[in-house]
Every structure is written in structure tokens, then in C-alpha cells.
Design a protein around this motif. Structure first.
Motif, PDB file in Angstrom:
ATOM      1  N   SER A  41       4.887  -5.015  -3.272  1.00 14.01           N
ATOM      2  CA  SER A  41       5.554  -6.278  -3.944  1.00 14.01           C
ATOM      3  C   SER A  41       4.489  -7.141  -4.468  1.00 14.01           C
ATOM      4  CB  SER A  41       6.455  -7.098  -2.912  1.00 14.01           C
ATOM      5  OG  SER A  41       5.664  -7.406  -1.661  1.00 14.01           O
ATOM      6  N   SER A  42       3.143  -6.737  -4.032  1.00 11.00           N
ATOM      7  CA  SER A  42       2.248  -7.576  -4.702  1.00 11.00           C
ATOM      8  C   SER A  42       1.804  -7.397  -6.054  1.00 11.00           C
ATOM      9  CB  SER A  42       0.974  -7.598  -3.791  1.00 11.00           C
ATOM     10  OG  SER A  42       1.215  -8.270  -2.359  1.00 11.00           O
ATOM     11  N   SER A  43       2.461  -7.207  -6.743  1.00  7.96           N
ATOM     12  CA  SER A  43       2.550  -6.579  -8.049  1.00  7.96           C
ATOM     13  C   SER A  43       1.603  -7.325  -9.229  1.00  7.96           C
ATOM     14  CB  SER A  43       3.771  -6.498  -8.996  1.00  7.96           C
ATOM     15  OG  SER A  43       4.765  -5.543  -8.013  1.00  7.96           O
ATOM     16  N   ARG A  61      -1.526  -2.414  -0.038  1.00  9.73           N
ATOM     17  CA  ARG A  61      -2.181  -0.983  -0.222  1.00  9.73           C
ATOM     18  C   ARG A  61      -1.458  -0.267  -1.820  1.00  9.73           C
ATOM     19  NH1 ARG A  61      -0.259   1.208   4.937  1.00  9.73           N
ATOM     20  NH2 ARG A  61       1.058  -0.478   4.708  1.00  9.73           N
ATOM     21  N   GLY A  62      -0.186  -0.317  -1.849  1.00 11.46           N
ATOM     22  CA  GLY A  62       0.190   0.227  -2.901  1.00 11.46           C
ATOM     23  C   GLY A  62      -0.206  -0.144  -4.223  1.00 11.46           C
ATOM     24  N   PRO A  63      -0.186  -1.451  -4.630  1.00 11.09           N
ATOM     25  CA  PRO A  63      -0.726  -1.932  -5.809  1.00 11.09           C
ATOM     26  C   PRO A  63      -2.430  -1.640  -5.941  1.00 11.09           C
ATOM     27  CG  PRO A  63       0.586  -3.421  -4.974  1.00 11.09           C
ATOM     28  CD  PRO A  63       0.519  -2.492  -4.151  1.00 11.09           C
ATOM     29  N   LEU A  94      -8.286  -0.903  -6.958  1.00 13.45           N
ATOM     30  CA  LEU A  94      -8.783  -1.823  -5.968  1.00 13.45           C
ATOM     31  C   LEU A  94      -8.963  -1.988  -4.723  1.00 13.45           C
ATOM     32  CD1 LEU A  94      -6.123  -4.469  -7.477  1.00 13.45           C
ATOM     33  CD2 LEU A  94      -8.422  -4.339  -8.456  1.00 13.45           C
ATOM     34  N   PHE A  95     -10.249  -2.642  -4.179  1.00  8.88           N
ATOM     35  CA  PHE A  95     -10.055  -3.111  -2.761  1.00  8.88           C
ATOM     36  C   PHE A  95      -8.915  -3.712  -2.190  1.00  8.88           C
ATOM     37  CE2 PHE A  95     -14.510  -2.405  -4.377  1.00  8.88           C
ATOM     38  CZ  PHE A  95     -14.963  -1.331  -3.460  1.00  8.88           C
ATOM     39  N   GLY A  96      -8.477  -3.099  -1.393  1.00 10.50           N
ATOM     40  CA  GLY A  96      -7.297  -3.806  -0.848  1.00 10.50           C
ATOM     41  C   GLY A  96      -7.138  -3.772   0.728  1.00 10.50           C
ATOM     42  N   ASN A  97      -6.704  -4.618   1.424  1.00 16.22           N
ATOM     43  CA  ASN A  97      -6.596  -4.597   2.932  1.00 16.22           C
ATOM     44  C   ASN A  97      -5.172  -4.915   3.666  1.00 16.22           C
ATOM     45  OD1 ASN A  97      -7.554  -7.438   2.464  1.00 16.22           O
ATOM     46  ND2 ASN A  97      -7.337  -7.490   4.608  1.00 16.22           N
TER      47      ASN A  97
END
Length: 609
Positions: free
Chosen positions: A300-302, A327-329, A335-338
């Protein structure tokens, strides 16, 4: 540069016979072009410098573009000035049009009048700059960078305007007093391209207490930001509730660390997963810039994902991850994401999906900024320099049969070498559960957790979000209901079909899995924090997912998958981009590339590894 001042407006009103005294005119700033670039000038000046000596730079009703430069008192020369301005050229807000005037201030001892020429060429062109010494008081220097100077010596810090052509933002912001914000009162020409205003990075200096100074940050629109409304991706919610009076805890932590908030960013509605073609009704899904530009940005963090992937002028975005929303986006946009350890930061002022699962994390292109942001956001984060020497993999490719798998295996090999680790061990979760599960637990993990996620998010969000919203909305709107997108609506309806007792059952099942996983699979270690690392990848095939594909109505997110492990076990799960792999695009008819990423999990609380 002539700017529209309110005196002309007042004169017009008087000529029309209107009573000006009855009007309340509040200036909101101005939009101007400087060197073919658009800028927003706020209504209030940053500071005022003494008017003496400003000479030709001062004109009535005109704001002059100038540059403030700080030089060492013992090294004040045209050469040193040109050297400093050469560094300014790396900034995306400053440009040589701001060399109309150069206001020089000095640091260090031995300050006195400097022998700069009154005018000289500093930009490598035939244009001359007016140089004015404005003095110095070492502890209160004006930040370097571009300004607009008024006739009375007021200095305004301009914002450069960028177009949000990816549709990543819901609301551009400008800062106000006392950590509050307001909607940007400026726009750019274009179709569905709101302007985002960014200040010069030259104004900021990172320090130990301000590690994010000048870091331009976008905020997912489920976090309260003081002074502006929160939408949660729903038009009715945005119209119904008043602006937030305080920043959410994660947002305030970032502000305290020096982050510069530039806007709120799109979320799928109420942070439920949505597909871009038909599920996004109230707002349009952002555009994923990877591949052919028409791939699903995930949710959802589109907005945070699309913005971080698209705009080089945006440094950091704050998202949330309940079931994979960071994690999906991050995976599909490289991208780096956590997703952090659950509970690592308080979520007061953040819309809940399920408090047992909700987390706050980042999406970012630069791992250095990513690390600094994590230290700022998560209190008492312990950093480790000794690492596990055991690697586990789950569903990871074993042979380089595809371009994407070659990148994944190359990363695994480099990680093994860096850690001086033994050859990785392939984890069979089914076998591990069967051999060590609690005696009273079901025979398989999918049996235990099949409905757990769906029950938690539906039961908790109806209780914490839907029910109070519907009740308040009905009171004002003659018992009407607000519009809700299909995805959250079907999930809420699903939750309504189960008795209240199923919430406690779901919480119990989550705890059973968490306790087992954290004692049997990713165990803590007193020196390396985590006894091992667990790697998986969801992009091993560089599969396309077109945003124009109709897949039918949304469904309830039942079942269990590798991406849900960290959700239920409360362990950190980070996305690392490792390469790009090709595919044949049905849009462009050419070979395009999509990101290849690897996820790493560690033991609970080991986010600082």
C-alpha cells in the motif's frame, strides 16, 4: 524581476468602489521563473540583513535573486569565492541566475572589510555579479545558498518546483512555525502534475543531533502531519476530518532529526492492498518508473515507492508495512526498504490496519540515508559490527538459469564471502515445523495461519477505523455512508462474518508461530545478535505485472507465504536491490529491464546489523 504585490490588488479594489477595510488579504507567496526554472517564494522572509551597502541590488517592489556565501576571514579572495560557487553548482535549487548579487559573510578571526571588487564575473559568463560584504557574527551566520532580496533587506529562501508526473503525492507541503506544515499554495502547468516544492540542500549541515538535515522526505498519507489533513487514501475521510494538530510519533522523530518534509504521498485505501486498474477508485494509482513505465507499483506504500524510484530530488520516503506494504513497492521498483522489528517505534498518530502487525519503515535509493533514517526513527537501536556466519535460504534459486537468478546468486556469493560464512543451508519450513512444532499445534503452518492475517486486519480495522468513521459520518450526513474502495470493503465485510472470538484465536495462532520461529529458525545470539540470516527473493524471474490488466474483483488475503514470515514472527525484513533483468514489453515492443532484489531476515530486534 517584478513580483505581484498586494498594493496593486488593493488599488484595483478601490477603483471598483469596494471597501478594502472589510477585506482580509493574506499573502501566500509567489511563483516566479528564474533561469527558466520555476520557484516558489514564501510570504515570510527567512531573515533580514542590514540594508546599508546593498546598493544596486535594492529596487522598490522588486525581489532580486542573490546568493549568500560564507568564506573564511583569512581566505577571502575571488578564487576562494569561485571555488565555493563551483560546489554550489551541484545543488539543484541554486543556479547562476542567483549570481546577480553575492552577499559575502565571514567566519573565523580577523574579520574586517575585504577588498572584493564591487562587480566581477563569477559564473564563467560575461554577466557581472554585484558583491556585497554583509559581515558576520560567527554563531548566527545566514545559511549559504540562493535567496531573494527585497528593497528593505529581507531575504527569502526560495523553493524549486518539481512536477509530480508520476502521481506519487496526495499533497505538497511547505513548512510553517513550530513543526507545523501547510499545503503548498503553488502549481505548475501540466495535466495532473501538482508541484512539489523543495528547498536548497545548501541551507543545511548534518550534525550528530541532525543526521537528516536537509534530507527531503515524503510521508505516506496515513501519518498525521501537523497542520494538514490525512486522507488514508479516501476522499470522504479527507473531507470529513479536520487537519491534524500534532505530528505522528514517527514523523516527529524525523523532523527532530532534521528531515525536510516536502509532501504527503499516496496510499492504497486505508493501507489495504489494491491493484492499479480497478481497485483504485478515489485516487489514481501512482506510476512505477521501472521497465516500460506501466508496471504495478505494488501497495500500500505505492506513493512512497513510486516517488523514491522516480525522483532524484526526493531522498527518502516513510511508508508502513503490515503485510508487505513497504517490501512490495521496494521489490518491484528496486529500492532499499525495511519492515522493522514490530514495536520498534510507537505509532501514535498513524492510521492502524492491525496494531499487532503494523510497522513504520523506509523506501530509499541511498543506503547511507537509509541507515541514518533508521537510527533517527528507532530509539535505542543497537548497531552491530560483528555479523552471523550462518546463512539460510528459503525458496532461493540454486542454479543461474535466468538473468535474475544470476544476480541473486551473485549477491548470495558476495554476502557469503563478506561474512566468511559457511555454504548456505536451504531451509525447508515444512520439515522444520513438522520436526519441532509445539505439540498442540496443527500439522502444518498454512493450517495454523490460513485465516490469521485476514482476521487480524479485518477485525482490527473495522473496530478501530471503520466503525468510528461510519458513526461520525452518519451523524453529520443524515445516516449516509461514505464511499469505500472495493478492496477494504470486501475485507471489512469478510471480518463481519466471523464472531468476535476469532480475533483472539488469530492473535493466539500468530503468537504460536512467532515463538516457534524465534526459537527454532532465527535464534538470537549474544555477539552477532542473530545466529543466522535468512534470505529469499520474490523477483527471481523478473516477471511483469502490467497495471492495465483486469484481474477481477479483489479477494480476501488468506493463506501463508514467505513474505508473511516477518509479519507473524515480528522480525526485521529488509529489501536490497541487486541488479536488473530483462523482459519483452508488450507496451514498448522492446526489451526492458526490471529490478532484481533480495530480502534478508534476522532475529527479532536485530535491525542494527
Amino acid at each position: 524581476m517584478q513580483l505581484p504585490f498586494f498594493s496593486s490588488t488593493v488599488s484595483l479594489l478601490v477603483s471598483l468602489g469596494l471597501h478594502v477595510s472589510a477585506l482580509s488579504l493574506t499573502p501566500t507567496g509567489a511563483t516566479v521563473m528564474v533561469g527558466d526554472l520555476p520557484y516558489f517564494i514564501p510570504a515570510m522572509p527567512y531573515t533580514t540583513t542590514p540594508a546599508q551597502g546593498l546598493g544596486q541590488l535594492q529596487n522598490i517592489n522588486v525581489l532580486s535573486p542573490v546568493t549568500v556565501v560564507t568564506v573564511a576571514a583569512g581566505n577571502a579572495s575571488i578564487e576562494s569565492l569561485r571555488s565555493i560557487l563551483g560546489e554550489f553548482a551541484k545543488d539543484d535549487v541554486w543556479n547562476t541566475a542567483f549570481l546577480k548579487g553575492v552577499l559575502v559573510q565571514y567566519t573565523g578571526t580577523g574579520y574586517g572589510p575585504k577588498n572584493f571588487p564591487a562587480t566581477t564575473s563569477l559564473s564563467g559568463s560575461n554577466e557581472s555579479s554585484i558583491i556585497v560584504s554583509i559581515g558576520c557574527n560567527g554563531s548566527s551566520t545566514i545559511p549559504n545558498g540562493p535567496y531573494f532580496l527585497s528593497s528593505i533587506g529581507a531575504l527569502y529562501q526560495p523553493y524549486r518546483l518539481y512536477s509530480d508526473f508520476a502521481g506519487a503525492f496526495t499533497q505538497p507541503l511547505v513548512s510553517g512555525p513550530n513543526d507545523t506544515f501547510a499545503a503548498l499554495p503553488a502549481a505548475l502547468p501540466g495535466i495532473e502534475s501538482p508541484a512539489i516544492a523543495v528547498p536548497s540542500r545548501l541551507y543545511y549541515t548534518k550534525t550528530a543531533s541532525k543526521p537528516l538535515a536537509g534530507v527531503r522526505t515524503g510521508i505516506k498519507d496515513i501519518y498525521d502531519v501537523a497542520g494538514v489533513k490525512t486522507s488514508n487514501g479516501n476522499r470522504a475521510w479527507y473531507g470529513f476530518y479536520r487537519p491534524a494538530t500534532a505530528n505522528s510519533v514517527p514523523v516527529q522523530r524525523l523532523i527532530d532529526a532534521g528531515a525536510v518534509l516536502v509532501g504527503k504521498m499516496k496510499t492504497s485505501q486505508f493501507a489495504n492492498g489494491e491493484m492499479p486498474t480497478a481497485d483504485w477508485v478515489d485516487y489514481h494509482s501512482p506510476f512505477n518508473p521501472r521497465g516500460d513505465g506501466y508496471q504495478d507499483p505494488s501497495s500500500s506504500s505505492s506513493g512512497p515507492g513510486a516517488g523514491a524510484a522516480t525522483y532524484p530530488w526526493l531522498d527518502l520516503t516513510l511508508g508502513s508495512d503490515t503485510g508487505g506494504s513497504i517490501r512490495g513497492p521496494s521489490q518491484v521498483q528496486g529500492l532499499f526498504g525495511n519492515r522493522p522489528t514490530h514495536g520498534l517505534v510507537e505509532l501514535t498518530g498513524v492510521m492502524p490496519l492491525a496494531p499487532e502487525l503494523d510497522t513504520a519503515g523506509f523506501l530509499c535509493r541511498d543506503p547511507t540515508i537509509w541507515k541514518a533514517a533508521g537510527i533517527a526513527l528507532y530509539p535505542n537501536l543497537t548497531l552491530y559490527t560483528t555479523y552471523p556466519r550462518t546463512i539460510q535460504t528459503l525458496g532461493f534459486p540454486t542454479t543461474p538459469t535466468t538473468e535474475a537468478s544470476r544476480f541473486a546468486l551473485s549477491f548470495l556469493s558476495k554476502l557469503q564471502s563478506f561474512l566468511h560464512a559457511q555454504p548456505p543451508t536451504a531451509l525447508n519450513l515444512t520439515t522444520a515445523w513438522a520436526s519441532s512444532k509445539p505439540a498442540s499445534a496443527p500439522p502444518s503452518i498454512p493450517t495454523l495461519l490460513n485465516l490469521t492475517y485476514a482476521i487480524l486486519i479485518s477485525k482490527q480495522q473495522t473496530r478501530l477505523v471503520r466503525d468510528p468513521f461510519f458513526a461520525a459520518y452518519a451523524t453529520v450526513h443524515d445516516n449516509r455512508k461514505p464511499y469505500i474502495d472495493p478492496s477494504p470493503l470486501i475485507r471489512w465485510t469478510f471480518g463481519d462474518t466471523f464472531p468476535p472470538s476469532t480475533l483472539q484465536e488469530a492473535q493466539t495462532n500468530k503468537t504460536i508461530f512467532m515463538d516457534w520461529f524465534n526459537t527454532q529458525i532465527l535464534k538470537p545470539h549474544n555477539q552477532t545478535c542473530s545466529e543466522s540470516l535468512l534470505l529469499y527473493t520474490s523477483t527471481a524471474n523478473a516477471s511483469s505485472s502490467y497495471r492495465d490488466l483486469y484481474k477481477g474483483p479483489p479477494s480476501v488475503p488468506v493463506g501463508f507465504s514467505t513474505g508473511r514470515i516477518s509479519v507473524f514472527a515480528e522480525v526485521p525484513d529488509v529489501v536490497v536491490p541487486v541488479g536488473e533483468a530483462g523482459y519483452e514489453s508488450k507496451v514498448t515492443g522492446h526489451r526492458e529491464v526490471l529490478p532484481v532484489t533480495v530480502d534478508l531476515m534476522a532475529a527479532k530486534g536485530c535491525d542494527g546489523m
